[in-house]
Design a protein around this motif. Sequence first.
Motif, short mmCIF file in Angstrom:
data_model
loop_
_atom_site.label_atom_id
_atom_site.label_comp_id
_atom_site.label_asym_id
_atom_site.label_seq_id
_atom_site.Cartn_x
_atom_site.Cartn_y
_atom_site.Cartn_z
N GLY A 189 0.82 -1.50 -0.21
CA GLY A 189 -0.21 -0.30 -0.23
C GLY A 189 0.61 0.80 -0.11
N ILE A 190 1.88 1.28 0.68
CA ILE A 190 2.52 2.00 1.02
C ILE A 190 3.50 2.47 -0.58
CG2 ILE A 190 5.11 3.02 1.89
CD1 ILE A 190 3.66 1.46 4.32
N ALA A 191 4.14 1.45 -1.05
CA ALA A 191 4.62 1.88 -2.02
C ALA A 191 3.51 1.91 -3.59
CB ALA A 191 5.51 0.50 -2.80
N ASP A 192 3.10 1.58 -3.76
CA ASP A 192 1.76 1.75 -4.42
C ASP A 192 0.91 3.49 -4.15
OD1 ASP A 192 -0.51 1.39 -6.43
OD2 ASP A 192 -2.08 0.87 -5.18
N ALA A 193 0.50 4.44 -3.18
CA ALA A 193 0.51 5.06 -3.08
C ALA A 193 2.12 6.61 -4.27
CB ALA A 193 0.23 5.43 -1.74
N PHE A 194 2.51 5.87 -3.63
CA PHE A 194 3.95 6.59 -3.24
C PHE A 194 3.97 6.77 -4.76
CE2 PHE A 194 8.67 7.39 -3.52
CZ PHE A 194 8.86 8.14 -2.78
N THR A 195 4.06 5.62 -5.45
CA THR A 195 4.27 5.31 -6.62
C THR A 195 3.22 7.01 -7.82
OG1 THR A 195 5.50 3.53 -6.57
CG2 THR A 195 4.23 3.86 -9.31
N HIS A 196 1.77 5.83 -7.08
CA HIS A 196 0.58 7.15 -7.74
C HIS A 196 0.79 8.71 -7.68
CE1 HIS A 196 -2.71 3.91 -6.29
NE2 HIS A 196 -1.68 3.76 -7.72
N ARG A 281 4.32 -4.77 -5.89
CA ARG A 281 5.74 -4.45 -6.67
C ARG A 281 5.93 -4.68 -8.44
NH1 ARG A 281 7.51 -7.67 -1.71
NH2 ARG A 281 5.60 -6.97 -0.13
N THR A 282 5.36 -5.13 -8.65
CA THR A 282 4.99 -4.18 -10.14
C THR A 282 6.08 -2.96 -10.19
OG1 THR A 282 3.40 -4.30 -11.04
CG2 THR A 282 3.69 -5.95 -11.13
N LEU A 283 5.17 -2.13 -9.95
CA LEU A 283 5.47 -0.57 -9.47
C LEU A 283 7.04 -0.70 -9.52
CD1 LEU A 283 1.73 0.83 -8.12
CD2 LEU A 283 2.85 0.65 -10.42
N ALA A 284 7.15 -1.21 -8.09
CA ALA A 284 8.47 -1.20 -7.75
C ALA A 284 9.49 -1.48 -8.83
CB ALA A 284 8.48 -1.61 -6.39
N ILE A 285 9.47 -2.62 -9.62
CA ILE A 285 10.55 -3.16 -10.55
C ILE A 285 10.59 -1.73 -11.85
CG2 ILE A 285 10.48 -5.34 -12.33
CD1 ILE A 285 8.91 -6.55 -10.44
N VAL A 286 9.94 -1.65 -12.39
CA VAL A 286 9.33 -0.85 -13.68
C VAL A 286 9.80 0.64 -13.02
CG1 VAL A 286 7.61 0.24 -15.33
CG2 VAL A 286 7.40 -2.08 -14.09
N LEU A 287 9.37 1.11 -11.85
CA LEU A 287 9.79 2.60 -11.66
C LEU A 287 11.04 2.68 -11.62
CD1 LEU A 287 8.74 5.64 -11.57
CD2 LEU A 287 9.26 4.76 -8.88
N PRO A 288 12.12 2.71 -11.22
CA PRO A 288 13.38 2.81 -11.74
C PRO A 288 14.21 2.89 -13.14
CG PRO A 288 12.97 1.20 -9.48
CD PRO A 288 12.10 0.78 -9.88
N PRO A 289 13.99 1.46 -13.72
CA PRO A 289 14.42 1.41 -14.82
C PRO A 289 13.56 3.22 -15.43
CG PRO A 289 13.19 -0.22 -14.61
CD PRO A 289 13.60 0.27 -12.68
N MET A 290 12.70 2.72 -15.61
CA MET A 290 12.08 4.36 -15.90
C MET A 290 12.22 5.61 -15.42
SD MET A 290 9.26 4.35 -18.07
CE MET A 290 7.34 3.03 -17.75
N LEU A 291 13.17 5.61 -14.46
CA LEU A 291 13.04 6.91 -14.24
C LEU A 291 14.21 7.56 -15.11
CD1 LEU A 291 12.12 7.45 -10.51
CD2 LEU A 291 10.44 8.44 -12.35
#
Lengths: 385, 385
Positions: A189-196, A281-291
């Motif tokens: 939940g924390i990672a999801d909101a953070f990525t939003h 967890r998929t957000l945490a995988i994709v976000l860093p290389p995306m940035l």
Amino acid sequence: MKNFQFYNPVRILFGKGQIAALTARIPAGAKVLITYGGGSIKQNGVYDQVKAALAGFETVEFGGIEANPHYETLMRAVELGRAEQVTFLLAVGGGSVLDGTKFIAAAIPFEGAEPWDILARKAKVARAVPFGSVLTLPATGSEMNSGAVITRVATQEKLAFSSPLTFPQFSVLDPETCFTLPPRQIANGIADAFTHVLEQYLTYPINTPLQDRLAEAVLLTLIEEGPKVLANPTDYDAMANFMWSATNALNGTLAAGVVTDWSTHYVAHELTALHGIDHARTLAIVLPPMLRYRQAGKLEKLVQYGQRVWNISQGTDEERAEAAVQATVAFFEQLGIKTRLADYEVGAETIGHIVRRFTERGVKDLGERQDLQVADVEKILTLAL
Amino acid sequence: MKNFQFYNPVRILFGKGQIAALTARIPAGAKVLITYGGGSIKQNGVYDQVKAALAGFETVEFGGIEANPHYETLMRAVELGRAEQVTFLLAVGGGSVLDGTKFIAAAIPFEGAEPWDILARKAKVARAVPFGSVLTLPATGSEMNSGAVITRVATQEKLAFSSPLTFPQFSVLDPETCFTLPPRQIANGIADAFTHVLEQYLTYPINTPLQDRLAEAVLLTLIEEGPKVLANPTDYDAMANFMWSATNALNGTLAAGVVTDWSTHYVAHELTALHGIDHARTLAIVLPPMLRYRQAGKLEKLVQYGQRVWNISQGTDEERAEAAVQATVAFFEQLGIKTRLADYEVGAETIGHIVRRFTERGVKDLGERQDLQVADVEKILTLAL
């Protein structure tokens, strides 16, 4: 600032004991379909509180809505709702139950060929059964917006829709309902909101200092309160602060007047659809290389994010941007969330699969500059291996 | 965090050219009463844009709503609205026109003895004529809330009301409509919005880090953008940032779950009622001595405010708190707003007058701790001489 419309009529009932307040918010004489997930609400007392609040109403129940709610499951709820002629829906659960209930609300009165068209063909939602929610997992923001994401198992597709008719009439946010959440769901939940927040903030500057600071307010609070909640899920104040932050992360406020991205979500959905990996967890995988891959286009905001959120003030702009990404990765890891495809035993063959799907679907021009192509997605996912 | 309800169904139409978008937001066949103020909208092109947007509707007009809108004036609009059987109101102006229009909306269908009871006796608003607004002066936040403050000239009273039925259906915020504002009104708007935030923020901490940061976001943006707008009122981005900040200062978000004060407003209203001093200027007079007199009770938040908003990090807590008040006074003065009663040629006799009115009205227990008595108000106003 860009021109924008802002409209959010969701009534929030926040705090301990607020489930009882929903009684007054459902029309007298309504026949209520209660929707929920795997049944945790029957162990933690939430179900009993909801049933007590609904004592004056005829109710029907539909349980078993899974994470990344399945079209196939939801269509059984639609059949039940039609057969029982329910007039109000009450979602009791997290984002998946809420998203699923939004779809049920739109699908029950849907008159087209099949309700999947709402997702796959953007068929217009002309009517919807009114509904409210009792949120038991802070994460998605679904409790205060009109959007939903639904997965079709048969075709391994995960698609989104929204409609002005699928705002909840009300959402109850009682932090005490979250005291029994397992650490994995809290971390997600924390990672999801953070990525939003980052999807709406880490784009390029167009002179929106208020929206920038509002976004940073949510990020800083998630960084501060998230670990407290993980360490002690019965800390009422920490849970309340996390819960309200997650709602504010995706209730429309942060997007008003700014440029948004959402390509991390778009790509990450494929990993859940294909491998069943938790959404966050998929957000945490994709976000860093995306940035990292798009550092040049996001440089000014990455530097600002590093400075204001992580106190990064040394080095060239490029070094600061990279340090900000590293801090983000460290935050995910601190929450216990792994950030590489290999951590989830996903290999390069999946990248080819996603590339083929995007090509077939005609995906192109993703991101805040509409310049991200399928070939870029392939490179980004390769960086995530 | 305190328990709270949050509900704000106002649709915001923000940006250049958005007046044209109101056409689609008014029910077909509506008979519209256009309300406005002193007529500046006829010089700056706003009136023409509004008339064009209303081309398909039958309209009636009521101009001349003054600053601190008068009950006596508004009752003439109520009579007009009743006689013409209008079904929708469109407020075109600043906070006074909006507040006045909220009262007109509630008073037209009011069935009690006299509509003043809505203000003086908290008579229930059972129905209201629906209305929208075109905001031409960022300041009060009235465009995105349900509250209004009305002055009765005959008795020199200035009283507030709010109702779930007096939210605007929509508000158009086009920064270009503000390009011709005189500096005095811009300065007042900045000070008004700034004080709105402080009334909700400078109380005592109850562990609401998100709300604190949201409040600081608005304050920092007003400090940054306000002087730019004053220096160049046709700077679109600066005006847009100021306008959206003023709305966010009082749309309910900052008050959700926190302890609020509002005693500065309560006392300051008397100075307008008795002497006709601009609302924002009365706030700038009352706020500094209010904060100084109550330093002990507000110490933690004053120190936080000093640190996060004004970068004050030296000295004892008491010295920092005082420095934060001095920075606030300097900001008002930078805007061209004087902060002493003497600057407005108001002497000690007015203090006695206010004390007598409060005593007669039975005012007591003001402020976030409900511990501020009339005797304290007397001392605070004495500090403002």
